[in-house]
Design a protein around this motif. Structure first.
Motif, PDB file in Angstrom:
ATOM      1  N   VAL A   3      56.844  48.562 -26.102  1.00  7.88           N
ATOM      2  CA  VAL A   3      56.792  47.236 -26.736  1.00  7.88           C
ATOM      3  C   VAL A   3      56.109  46.269 -25.780  1.00  7.88           C
ATOM      4  CG1 VAL A   3      58.191  45.274 -27.524  1.00  7.88           C
ATOM      5  CG2 VAL A   3      58.864  47.613 -28.129  1.00  7.88           C
ATOM      6  N   THR A   4      55.119  45.555 -26.290  1.00  6.79           N
ATOM      7  CA  THR A   4      54.430  44.536 -25.493  1.00  6.79           C
ATOM      8  C   THR A   4      54.677  43.176 -26.116  1.00  6.79           C
ATOM      9  OG1 THR A   4      52.705  46.136 -24.983  1.00  6.79           O
ATOM     10  CG2 THR A   4      52.180  43.817 -24.556  1.00  6.79           C
ATOM     11  N   PHE A   5      55.137  42.251 -25.307  1.00  6.80           N
ATOM     12  CA  PHE A   5      55.320  40.873 -25.786  1.00  6.80           C
ATOM     13  C   PHE A   5      53.948  40.192 -25.811  1.00  6.80           C
ATOM     14  CE2 PHE A   5      59.499  42.064 -24.286  1.00  6.80           C
ATOM     15  CZ  PHE A   5      60.349  41.471 -25.209  1.00  6.80           C
ATOM     16  N   LEU A   6      53.415  40.021 -27.014  1.00  9.30           N
ATOM     17  CA  LEU A   6      52.097  39.385 -27.163  1.00  9.30           C
ATOM     18  C   LEU A   6      52.216  37.884 -26.985  1.00  9.30           C
ATOM     19  CD1 LEU A   6      50.941  41.329 -30.338  1.00  9.30           C
ATOM     20  CD2 LEU A   6      50.215  41.738 -27.973  1.00  9.30           C
ATOM     21  N   GLY A   7      53.338  37.338 -27.417  1.00 10.77           N
ATOM     22  CA  GLY A   7      53.606  35.909 -27.275  1.00 10.77           C
ATOM     23  C   GLY A   7      55.105  35.712 -27.260  1.00 10.77           C
ATOM     24  N   THR A   8      55.564  34.720 -26.490  1.00  7.14           N
ATOM     25  CA  THR A   8      57.006  34.488 -26.331  1.00  7.14           C
ATOM     26  C   THR A   8      57.341  33.010 -26.500  1.00  7.14           C
ATOM     27  OG1 THR A   8      56.685  34.255 -23.941  1.00  7.14           O
ATOM     28  CG2 THR A   8      57.311  36.448 -24.746  1.00  7.14           C
ATOM     29  N   ARG A  33      52.991  30.460 -22.704  1.00  5.10           N
ATOM     30  CA  ARG A  33      53.516  31.277 -23.804  1.00  5.10           C
ATOM     31  C   ARG A  33      52.741  31.047 -25.104  1.00  5.10           C
ATOM     32  NH1 ARG A  33      58.391  33.246 -21.926  1.00  5.10           N
ATOM     33  NH2 ARG A  33      59.322  32.093 -20.198  1.00  5.10           N
ATOM     34  N   LEU A  34      52.101  32.116 -25.574  1.00  3.37           N
ATOM     35  CA  LEU A  34      51.465  32.063 -26.893  1.00  3.37           C
ATOM     36  C   LEU A  34      52.548  32.192 -27.953  1.00  3.37           C
ATOM     37  CD1 LEU A  34      48.305  34.309 -26.295  1.00  3.37           C
ATOM     38  CD2 LEU A  34      48.492  31.814 -26.148  1.00  3.37           C
ATOM     39  N   ARG A  35      52.161  32.021 -29.222  1.00  7.38           N
ATOM     40  CA  ARG A  35      53.129  32.081 -30.315  1.00  7.38           C
ATOM     41  C   ARG A  35      53.700  33.508 -30.425  1.00  7.38           C
ATOM     42  NH1 ARG A  35      50.594  27.382 -32.336  1.00  7.38           N
ATOM     43  NH2 ARG A  35      48.715  28.244 -31.454  1.00  7.38           N
ATOM     44  N   VAL A  36      54.944  33.567 -30.865  1.00  9.87           N
ATOM     45  CA  VAL A  36      55.748  34.777 -30.715  1.00  9.87           C
ATOM     46  C   VAL A  36      55.242  35.955 -31.569  1.00  9.87           C
ATOM     47  CG1 VAL A  36      57.458  34.317 -32.509  1.00  9.87           C
ATOM     48  CG2 VAL A  36      58.202  35.320 -30.373  1.00  9.87           C
ATOM     49  N   LEU A 244      64.394  36.929 -19.311  1.00 12.03           N
ATOM     50  CA  LEU A 244      63.533  36.054 -20.088  1.00 12.03           C
ATOM     51  C   LEU A 244      62.226  36.820 -20.295  1.00 12.03           C
ATOM     52  CD1 LEU A 244      64.211  33.213 -20.945  1.00 12.03           C
ATOM     53  CD2 LEU A 244      62.942  32.364 -18.985  1.00 12.03           C
ATOM     54  N   ALA A 245      61.843  37.039 -21.545  1.00 16.27           N
ATOM     55  CA  ALA A 245      60.564  37.714 -21.782  1.00 16.27           C
ATOM     56  C   ALA A 245      59.434  36.767 -21.376  1.00 16.27           C
ATOM     57  CB  ALA A 245      60.435  38.090 -23.252  1.00 16.27           C
ATOM     58  N   TYR A 246      58.269  37.336 -21.128  1.00 16.29           N
ATOM     59  CA  TYR A 246      57.083  36.516 -20.865  1.00 16.29           C
ATOM     60  C   TYR A 246      55.875  37.246 -21.444  1.00 16.29           C
ATOM     61  CZ  TYR A 246      57.048  39.678 -16.821  1.00 16.29           C
ATOM     62  OH  TYR A 246      57.095  40.811 -16.037  1.00 16.29           O
ATOM     63  N   ASP A 247      54.812  36.516 -21.671  1.00 11.18           N
ATOM     64  CA  ASP A 247      53.634  37.089 -22.322  1.00 11.18           C
ATOM     65  C   ASP A 247      53.072  38.247 -21.495  1.00 11.18           C
ATOM     66  OD1 ASP A 247      54.115  34.855 -23.906  1.00 11.18           O
ATOM     67  OD2 ASP A 247      51.980  34.433 -24.161  1.00 11.18           O
ATOM     68  N   ASN A 248      52.701  39.322 -22.188  1.00 14.25           N
ATOM     69  CA  ASN A 248      52.118  40.534 -21.609  1.00 14.25           C
ATOM     70  C   ASN A 248      53.139  41.461 -20.965  1.00 14.25           C
ATOM     71  OD1 ASN A 248      49.505  39.992 -22.404  1.00 14.25           O
ATOM     72  ND2 ASN A 248      49.098  38.788 -20.581  1.00 14.25           N
ATOM     73  N   LEU A 249      54.414  41.083 -20.951  1.00 15.50           N
ATOM     74  CA  LEU A 249      55.449  41.995 -20.459  1.00 15.50           C
ATOM     75  C   LEU A 249      55.487  43.227 -21.369  1.00 15.50           C
ATOM     76  CD1 LEU A 249      58.058  42.715 -18.806  1.00 15.50           C
ATOM     77  CD2 LEU A 249      59.326  41.364 -20.493  1.00 15.50           C
ATOM     78  N   THR A 250      55.512  44.401 -20.764  1.00 11.82           N
ATOM     79  CA  THR A 250      55.619  45.655 -21.523  1.00 11.82           C
ATOM     80  C   THR A 250      56.910  46.354 -21.138  1.00 11.82           C
ATOM     81  OG1 THR A 250      53.251  45.912 -21.752  1.00 11.82           O
ATOM     82  CG2 THR A 250      54.531  47.903 -21.885  1.00 11.82           C
TER      83      THR A 250
END
Ligand SMILES: [Zn+2]
Ligand SMILES: [Zn+2]
Length: 254
Positions: A3-8, A33-36, A244-250
């Protein structure tokens, strides 16, 4: 499963246009943070949950070449406004499957009429195949996905369980019978907007309460407002196993 967080970020993203708030001015990439949205990949399958206004940028950022479908949580613009940008996938692959509640499919058809047109369609417009989600398990590729029905103030919203991974965003209340679907999770993702209460989103305390109740092995917070604070400060304050998730976290789920 990967799973990759594209936006958070919450609906305006971080930074907010024109804002002088210290979190919006932060130079830490984890505060941008881009849109979730998430990208979810297993075997040869690739899906996204939601496609907001940053979808194009997110797809380029992770170098996504193929899309098996888009699953929608609800119709708010921060989750749907990027639908036109499925065009590169459509040109390469043909009609793109989308999955959503009947009401959300209707909203998408209203906002993106040209995509849903069947006669005299404008050349270059993308096409989708609509799949209605009811509150019962459905198949994505070779995986059974379990919808989690919740409320976002007065709007129904779906979260989803994919194996031992669950993704909940824009939730404010979830009935006990729905929470029963979330036992034994390896990873739970849940929205945590800010410190103060909000009518349509969990705040930090409510998200942590849910995590305590469900006891996943690991939990990640998303749909974050600048009002939650700096990433590094908030992370330090969180209990063990909560991130806390952040953008691009996999993350990888067994
Ligand atoms: Zn949202
Ligand atoms: Zn929303």
């Amino acid at each position: 499963m990967k799973v990759t967080f594209l936006g958070t970020g919450t609906s305006q993203g971080i930074p907010i246009i024109g804002s002088k708030h210290p979190v919006c001015l932060s130079e830490n990439p984890k505060d941008k943070r881009l849109r979730v949205s998430i990208l979810i990949e297993w075997d040869d399958y690739t899906y996204v949950v939601d496609c907001g206004p940053d979808f194009r940028q997110q797809m380029i950022r992770v170098n996504c070449e193929r899309m098996d479908g888009i699953v929608f949580t609800h119709e708010h613009a921060d989750h749907t406004a990027g639908l036109d940008d499925i065009r590169p996938f459509f040109f390469r692959q043909g009609d793109i499957p989308i999955y959503a509640h009947k009401r959300v499919l209707g909203e998408l058809e209203h906002r993106f009429g040209y995509i849903f047109e069947t006669e005299n369609k404008y050349p270059g417009a993308p096409s989708v195949v609509c799949n209605e989600i009811k509150n019962e398990p459905f198949k994505l590729g070779n995986l059974e996905v379990i919808p989690i029905d919740g409320m976002h103030y007065n709007l129904q919203v779906f979260g989803f369980r994919f194996g031992n991974f669950a993704y909940l965003t824009d939730m404010k209340t979830i009935a006990d019978k729905e929470l029963k679907k979330l036992k034994g999770l390896e990873v739970l993702v849940v929205n945590a907007l800010r410190i103060d209460p909000h009518p349509s989103h969990y705040n930090l305390e409510e998200a942590l309460d849910l995590i305590k109740k469900l006891k996943p092995k690991r939990a990640f917070l998303t749909h974050i407002s600048h009002l939650l604070g700096f990433h590094d400060d908030v992370q330090q304050s969180l209990p063990d196993g909560v991130f806390l998730a952040y953008d691009n976290l996999t993350i990888t789920i067994e």
